[in-house]
Scaffold this active site. Structure first.
Site, mmCIF file in Angstrom:
data_model
loop_
_atom_site.group_PDB
_atom_site.id
_atom_site.type_symbol
_atom_site.label_atom_id
_atom_site.label_comp_id
_atom_site.label_asym_id
_atom_site.label_seq_id
_atom_site.Cartn_x
_atom_site.Cartn_y
_atom_site.Cartn_z
ATOM 1 N N HIS A 91 -11.620 24.654 21.289
ATOM 2 C CA HIS A 91 -10.463 24.953 20.427
ATOM 3 C C HIS A 91 -9.141 24.960 21.185
ATOM 4 O O HIS A 91 -8.098 24.645 20.619
ATOM 5 C CB HIS A 91 -10.667 26.290 19.706
ATOM 6 C CG HIS A 91 -10.501 27.488 20.581
ATOM 7 N ND1 HIS A 91 -11.447 27.879 21.506
ATOM 8 C CD2 HIS A 91 -9.498 28.398 20.681
ATOM 9 C CE1 HIS A 91 -11.031 28.963 22.133
ATOM 10 N NE2 HIS A 91 -9.854 29.300 21.665
ATOM 11 N N ASP A 92 -9.148 25.300 22.472
ATOM 12 C CA ASP A 92 -7.911 25.374 23.249
ATOM 13 C C ASP A 92 -7.688 24.166 24.145
ATOM 14 O O ASP A 92 -6.865 24.224 25.067
ATOM 15 C CB ASP A 92 -7.909 26.642 24.115
ATOM 16 C CG ASP A 92 -7.370 27.858 23.373
ATOM 17 O OD1 ASP A 92 -6.754 27.684 22.297
ATOM 18 O OD2 ASP A 92 -7.568 28.981 23.865
ATOM 19 N N LYS A 95 -4.250 22.987 25.326
ATOM 20 C CA LYS A 95 -3.466 23.635 26.386
ATOM 21 C C LYS A 95 -3.238 22.697 27.566
ATOM 22 O O LYS A 95 -2.351 22.959 28.390
ATOM 23 C CB LYS A 95 -4.176 24.906 26.866
ATOM 24 C CG LYS A 95 -4.060 26.065 25.888
ATOM 25 C CD LYS A 95 -4.699 27.320 26.468
ATOM 26 C CE LYS A 95 -4.504 28.510 25.552
ATOM 27 N NZ LYS A 95 -5.125 29.736 26.096
ATOM 28 N N HIS A 120 -0.231 23.524 20.838
ATOM 29 C CA HIS A 120 -1.513 23.158 21.446
ATOM 30 C C HIS A 120 -2.592 22.737 20.451
ATOM 31 O O HIS A 120 -3.435 21.908 20.809
ATOM 32 C CB HIS A 120 -2.025 24.266 22.387
ATOM 33 C CG HIS A 120 -2.680 25.419 21.716
ATOM 34 N ND1 HIS A 120 -1.992 26.523 21.283
ATOM 35 C CD2 HIS A 120 -3.987 25.650 21.404
ATOM 36 C CE1 HIS A 120 -2.836 27.380 20.748
ATOM 37 N NE2 HIS A 120 -4.053 26.879 20.803
ATOM 38 N N HIS A 144 -7.246 25.983 13.836
ATOM 39 C CA HIS A 144 -7.789 27.317 14.135
ATOM 40 C C HIS A 144 -6.719 28.409 14.219
ATOM 41 O O HIS A 144 -7.057 29.593 14.295
ATOM 42 C CB HIS A 144 -8.623 27.286 15.419
ATOM 43 C CG HIS A 144 -7.833 27.143 16.687
ATOM 44 N ND1 HIS A 144 -7.403 25.921 17.170
ATOM 45 C CD2 HIS A 144 -7.395 28.069 17.582
ATOM 46 C CE1 HIS A 144 -6.747 26.095 18.298
ATOM 47 N NE2 HIS A 144 -6.722 27.395 18.573
ATOM 48 N N HIS A 145 -5.429 28.051 14.169
ATOM 49 C CA HIS A 145 -4.369 29.056 14.142
ATOM 50 C C HIS A 145 -3.704 29.160 12.768
ATOM 51 O O HIS A 145 -2.672 29.821 12.639
ATOM 52 C CB HIS A 145 -3.320 28.779 15.209
ATOM 53 C CG HIS A 145 -3.702 29.297 16.565
ATOM 54 N ND1 HIS A 145 -3.889 30.642 16.824
ATOM 55 C CD2 HIS A 145 -3.948 28.649 17.734
ATOM 56 C CE1 HIS A 145 -4.214 30.796 18.097
ATOM 57 N NE2 HIS A 145 -4.278 29.607 18.665
ATOM 58 N N ASP A 173 -12.107 33.425 18.055
ATOM 59 C CA ASP A 173 -11.040 33.325 19.051
ATOM 60 C C ASP A 173 -10.326 34.662 19.228
ATOM 61 O O ASP A 173 -10.155 35.164 20.348
ATOM 62 C CB ASP A 173 -10.048 32.248 18.600
ATOM 63 C CG ASP A 173 -8.906 32.031 19.575
ATOM 64 O OD1 ASP A 173 -9.072 32.334 20.771
ATOM 65 O OD2 ASP A 173 -7.849 31.552 19.137
#
Length: 246
Positions: A91-92, A95, A120, A144-145, A173
């Site tokens: 998911h990240d 970054k 990101h 996801h955010h 998360d």
């Protein structure tokens, strides 16, 4: 082959079985080679993120495990379990496109730096766009955010418009972010983190996902992690608008 060999048709009929068996073996071997290549790709991407942002080392793998806990509690099939595991683990990945100095900053982020970090999910989606084996996980990485009330990012989706896998990963998360010690913040106890998720259910998070994680953690427990040995500075750096995220 033995049955055909003993039949009136004899050896020629038995030998006709060999071509499909050979093709099946080649297909099976190819599947395992491709699966191994996919797993190696995921590991390499996770290691790249961990090297760039050591403050959150291991975060992706833990979010992947928490995502599976939620999905299993919801009764999702085995193929969906693998999808949410991959989504949580990667998911990240976006970054990698965020400047290192921003990711490793100890103090509060400036508004401009925060906007950079909030890009990101889109960076991540671009990185994995061509990885067809990820399937639905690609959309979870992008969304996801998002928040249930529509105030999240990058697109401000709300409610059921947010992909289910993304709603799973969002809870996983935030849970791992709250229960992990970082250089800029001490971890919260697991029970306190679950209470905070419950408080934000319906606005930031899908209540179904929060309830599923709560049941799973209460039954199976959760191993918290320390991702930095540095002291926590006076100025903490919470995630934007609500529960901290990884």
């Amino acid at each position: 082959m033995a049955v055909l060999w003993k039949s009136p048709y004899g050896a020629p009929a038995a030998l006709m079985v060999l071509p499909p068996v050979y093709l099946s073996c080649r297909t099976f071997a190819r599947y395992h080679r491709e699966r191994a290549a996919h797993q190696a790709t995921v590991r390499a991407l996770v290691q790249a993120v961990d090297l760039k942002d050591p403050y959150t080392r291991g975060h992706g793998e833990r979010v992947g495990r928490a995502s599976v806990l939620i999905a299993r509690e919801l009764g999702l099939g085995e193929d969906r379990l693998e999808t949410v595991r991959l989504a949580g683990t990667l998911h990240d990945i976006g970054k990698l496109g965020v400047p290192t100095r921003v990711l490793r900053k100890d103090g509060p982020l400036t508004p401009a730096e925060r906007r950079t970090v909030e890009l990101h999910p889109e960076y991540g989606h671009e990185i994995v766009r061509g990885m067809g084996f990820l399937g639905e996980a690609r959309e979870a990485i992008l969304h996801h955010h998002e928040r249930l009330d529509g105030t999240g990012y990058p697109y401000g989706l709300a409610g059921e418009a947010i992909p289910e896998a993304a709603r799973v990963v969002a809870v996983a998360d935030a849970f791992d972010a709250m229960t992990s010690t970082r250089s800029y913040r001490r971890a919260r106890p697991v029970g306190e983190a679950l209470e905070e998720l419950g408080r934000c259910a319906g606005t930031q998070f899908d209540p179904r996902m929060v309830r599923a994680l709560t049941r799973a953690v209460q039954r199976e427990g959760w191993q918290t992690a320390v991702t930095s040995d540095e002291a926590v500075p006076p100025a903490a750096r919470p995630g934007p608008r609500g529960v901290p995220a990884g």
